[in-house]
Motif scaffolding. Structure first.
Motif, PDB file in Angstrom:
ATOM      1  N   LYS A   9      34.442  24.556  -7.343  1.00 30.76           N
ATOM      2  CA  LYS A   9      34.506  24.868  -8.777  1.00 30.76           C
ATOM      3  C   LYS A   9      35.923  24.628  -9.264  1.00 30.76           C
ATOM      4  CE  LYS A   9      30.581  27.492  -9.754  1.00 30.76           C
ATOM      5  NZ  LYS A   9      29.909  28.023 -10.881  1.00 30.76           N
ATOM      6  N   THR A  10      36.045  24.080 -10.455  1.00 30.80           N
ATOM      7  CA  THR A  10      37.368  23.881 -11.031  1.00 30.80           C
ATOM      8  C   THR A  10      37.847  25.193 -11.620  1.00 30.80           C
ATOM      9  OG1 THR A  10      36.522  23.321 -13.215  1.00 30.80           O
ATOM     10  CG2 THR A  10      36.776  21.498 -11.638  1.00 30.80           C
ATOM     11  N   GLN A  11      39.081  25.191 -12.081  1.00 33.06           N
ATOM     12  CA  GLN A  11      39.645  26.395 -12.674  1.00 33.06           C
ATOM     13  C   GLN A  11      38.850  26.806 -13.919  1.00 33.06           C
ATOM     14  OE1 GLN A  11      43.818  26.082 -13.321  1.00 33.06           O
ATOM     15  NE2 GLN A  11      44.073  28.215 -13.853  1.00 33.06           N
ATOM     16  N   ALA A  12      38.306  25.832 -14.625  1.00 33.25           N
ATOM     17  CA  ALA A  12      37.521  26.126 -15.825  1.00 33.25           C
ATOM     18  C   ALA A  12      36.108  26.591 -15.490  1.00 33.25           C
ATOM     19  CB  ALA A  12      37.448  24.896 -16.710  1.00 33.25           C
ATOM     20  N   GLY A  13      35.733  26.527 -14.218  1.00 33.55           N
ATOM     21  CA  GLY A  13      34.411  26.992 -13.812  1.00 33.55           C
ATOM     22  C   GLY A  13      33.378  25.887 -13.691  1.00 33.55           C
ATOM     23  N   THR A  14      33.808  24.657 -13.792  1.00 32.11           N
ATOM     24  CA  THR A  14      32.886  23.525 -13.677  1.00 32.11           C
ATOM     25  C   THR A  14      32.495  23.312 -12.221  1.00 32.11           C
ATOM     26  OG1 THR A  14      33.980  22.476 -15.544  1.00 32.11           O
ATOM     27  CG2 THR A  14      32.591  21.071 -14.181  1.00 32.11           C
ATOM     28  N   ASN A  15      31.226  23.100 -11.990  1.00 29.77           N
ATOM     29  CA  ASN A  15      30.746  22.817 -10.637  1.00 29.77           C
ATOM     30  C   ASN A  15      30.929  21.326 -10.372  1.00 29.77           C
ATOM     31  OD1 ASN A  15      29.230  22.220  -8.342  1.00 29.77           O
ATOM     32  ND2 ASN A  15      27.740  23.816  -8.770  1.00 29.77           N
ATOM     33  N   ALA A  16      31.927  20.998  -9.554  1.00 35.98           N
ATOM     34  CA  ALA A  16      32.278  19.593  -9.327  1.00 35.98           C
ATOM     35  C   ALA A  16      31.141  18.824  -8.675  1.00 35.98           C
ATOM     36  CB  ALA A  16      33.541  19.509  -8.475  1.00 35.98           C
ATOM     37  N   GLN A  17      30.434  19.432  -7.747  1.00 34.14           N
ATOM     38  CA  GLN A  17      29.337  18.740  -7.065  1.00 34.14           C
ATOM     39  C   GLN A  17      28.220  18.402  -8.051  1.00 34.14           C
ATOM     40  OE1 GLN A  17      29.307  17.509  -4.041  1.00 34.14           O
ATOM     41  NE2 GLN A  17      27.283  16.658  -4.392  1.00 34.14           N
ATOM     42  N   GLN A  18      27.935  19.327  -8.954  1.00 30.30           N
ATOM     43  CA  GLN A  18      26.883  19.075  -9.942  1.00 30.30           C
ATOM     44  C   GLN A  18      27.281  17.918 -10.859  1.00 30.30           C
ATOM     45  OE1 GLN A  18      26.074  22.358 -12.561  1.00 30.30           O
ATOM     46  NE2 GLN A  18      24.116  21.525 -13.220  1.00 30.30           N
ATOM     47  N   VAL A  19      28.540  17.864 -11.243  1.00 28.13           N
ATOM     48  CA  VAL A  19      29.011  16.764 -12.090  1.00 28.13           C
ATOM     49  C   VAL A  19      28.882  15.431 -11.357  1.00 28.13           C
ATOM     50  CG1 VAL A  19      31.043  15.778 -13.229  1.00 28.13           C
ATOM     51  CG2 VAL A  19      30.544  18.213 -13.455  1.00 28.13           C
ATOM     52  N   ARG A  20      29.224  15.413 -10.061  1.00 30.20           N
ATOM     53  CA  ARG A  20      29.087  14.176  -9.282  1.00 30.20           C
ATOM     54  C   ARG A  20      27.631  13.715  -9.246  1.00 30.20           C
ATOM     55  NH1 ARG A  20      32.152  17.096  -5.491  1.00 30.20           N
ATOM     56  NH2 ARG A  20      34.361  16.754  -5.825  1.00 30.20           N
ATOM     57  N   GLN A  21      26.716  14.665  -9.078  1.00 28.73           N
ATOM     58  CA  GLN A  21      25.291  14.304  -9.035  1.00 28.73           C
ATOM     59  C   GLN A  21      24.835  13.763 -10.382  1.00 28.73           C
ATOM     60  OE1 GLN A  21      23.510  17.983  -7.740  1.00 28.73           O
ATOM     61  NE2 GLN A  21      23.604  17.425  -5.581  1.00 28.73           N
ATOM     62  N   GLN A  22      25.268  14.382 -11.460  1.00 35.90           N
ATOM     63  CA  GLN A  22      24.879  13.909 -12.788  1.00 35.90           C
ATOM     64  C   GLN A  22      25.429  12.515 -13.047  1.00 35.90           C
ATOM     65  OE1 GLN A  22      26.363  17.077 -15.262  1.00 35.90           O
ATOM     66  NE2 GLN A  22      24.437  18.185 -15.230  1.00 35.90           N
ATOM     67  N   ASN A  23      26.670  12.279 -12.610  1.00 31.85           N
ATOM     68  CA  ASN A  23      27.255  10.944 -12.786  1.00 31.85           C
ATOM     69  C   ASN A  23      26.486   9.899 -11.990  1.00 31.85           C
ATOM     70  OD1 ASN A  23      29.198  11.952 -14.487  1.00 31.85           O
ATOM     71  ND2 ASN A  23      30.810  12.023 -12.938  1.00 31.85           N
ATOM     72  N   ALA A  24      26.084  10.249 -10.785  1.00 33.54           N
ATOM     73  CA  ALA A  24      25.328   9.320  -9.956  1.00 33.54           C
ATOM     74  C   ALA A  24      23.976   9.002 -10.598  1.00 33.54           C
ATOM     75  CB  ALA A  24      25.128   9.891  -8.561  1.00 33.54           C
ATOM     76  N   GLN A  25      23.311  10.017 -11.121  1.00 29.42           N
ATOM     77  CA  GLN A  25      22.017   9.798 -11.777  1.00 29.42           C
ATOM     78  C   GLN A  25      22.195   8.932 -13.013  1.00 29.42           C
ATOM     79  OE1 GLN A  25      20.679  13.788 -12.450  1.00 29.42           O
ATOM     80  NE2 GLN A  25      19.709  13.981 -10.453  1.00 29.42           N
ATOM     81  N   SER A  26      23.250   9.182 -13.759  1.00 33.77           N
ATOM     82  CA  SER A  26      23.519   8.413 -14.964  1.00 33.77           C
ATOM     83  C   SER A  26      23.764   6.947 -14.622  1.00 33.77           C
ATOM     84  CB  SER A  26      24.726   9.000 -15.688  1.00 33.77           C
ATOM     85  OG  SER A  26      25.006   8.262 -16.839  1.00 33.77           O
ATOM     86  N   ALA A  27      24.497   6.711 -13.536  1.00 37.96           N
ATOM     87  CA  ALA A  27      24.782   5.332 -13.118  1.00 37.96           C
ATOM     88  C   ALA A  27      23.495   4.624 -12.718  1.00 37.96           C
ATOM     89  CB  ALA A  27      25.775   5.337 -11.963  1.00 37.96           C
ATOM     90  N   GLN A  28      22.566   5.342 -12.097  1.00 39.13           N
ATOM     91  CA  GLN A  28      21.302   4.748 -11.679  1.00 39.13           C
ATOM     92  C   GLN A  28      20.426   4.412 -12.885  1.00 39.13           C
ATOM     93  OE1 GLN A  28      19.644   7.634  -9.045  1.00 39.13           O
ATOM     94  NE2 GLN A  28      20.965   7.088  -7.325  1.00 39.13           N
ATOM     95  N   ALA A  29      20.581   5.169 -13.970  1.00 38.73           N
ATOM     96  CA  ALA A  29      19.751   4.952 -15.152  1.00 38.73           C
ATOM     97  C   ALA A  29      20.061   3.611 -15.804  1.00 38.73           C
ATOM     98  CB  ALA A  29      19.953   6.091 -16.154  1.00 38.73           C
ATOM     99  N   GLY A  30      21.239   3.095 -15.596  1.00 37.13           N
ATOM    100  CA  GLY A  30      21.590   1.784 -16.131  1.00 37.13           C
ATOM    101  C   GLY A  30      22.531   1.899 -17.309  1.00 37.13           C
ATOM    102  N   ALA A  31      23.451   0.985 -17.378  1.00 39.32           N
ATOM    103  CA  ALA A  31      24.481   1.030 -18.415  1.00 39.32           C
ATOM    104  C   ALA A  31      23.910   0.680 -19.785  1.00 39.32           C
ATOM    105  CB  ALA A  31      25.601   0.064 -18.051  1.00 39.32           C
TER     106      ALA A  31
END
Length: 62
Positions: A9-31
């Motif tokens: 978790k970042t200092q702001a409380g963001t779950n870094a692993q969840q963000v990585r997963q969302q970015n990966a899913q977004s990349a798979q969806a296509g630009a």
């Protein structure tokens, strides 16, 4: 100051692993996803008319 951060978790409380997963899913969806989404909401004829009207207004103010 005590460091009460939980792992992954970042200092702001963001779950870094969840963000990585969302970015990966977004990349798979296509630009091109957003390009087609916004293009389908645009009325080309209406945009042309607005551009023409704007150009006429600019010419009158010059």
């Amino acid at each position: 100051m005590a460091n009460n951060q939980q792992p992954n978790k970042t200092q702001a409380g963001t779950n870094a692993q969840q963000v990585r997963q969302q970015n990966a899913q977004s990349a798979q969806a296509g630009a091109g996803q957003f390009g087609t989404e916004f293009a389908s909401e645009s009325n080309a004829q209406e945009v042309r008319q607005q551009n023409q009207q704007s150009q006429q207004n600019n010419n009158q103010n010059s």
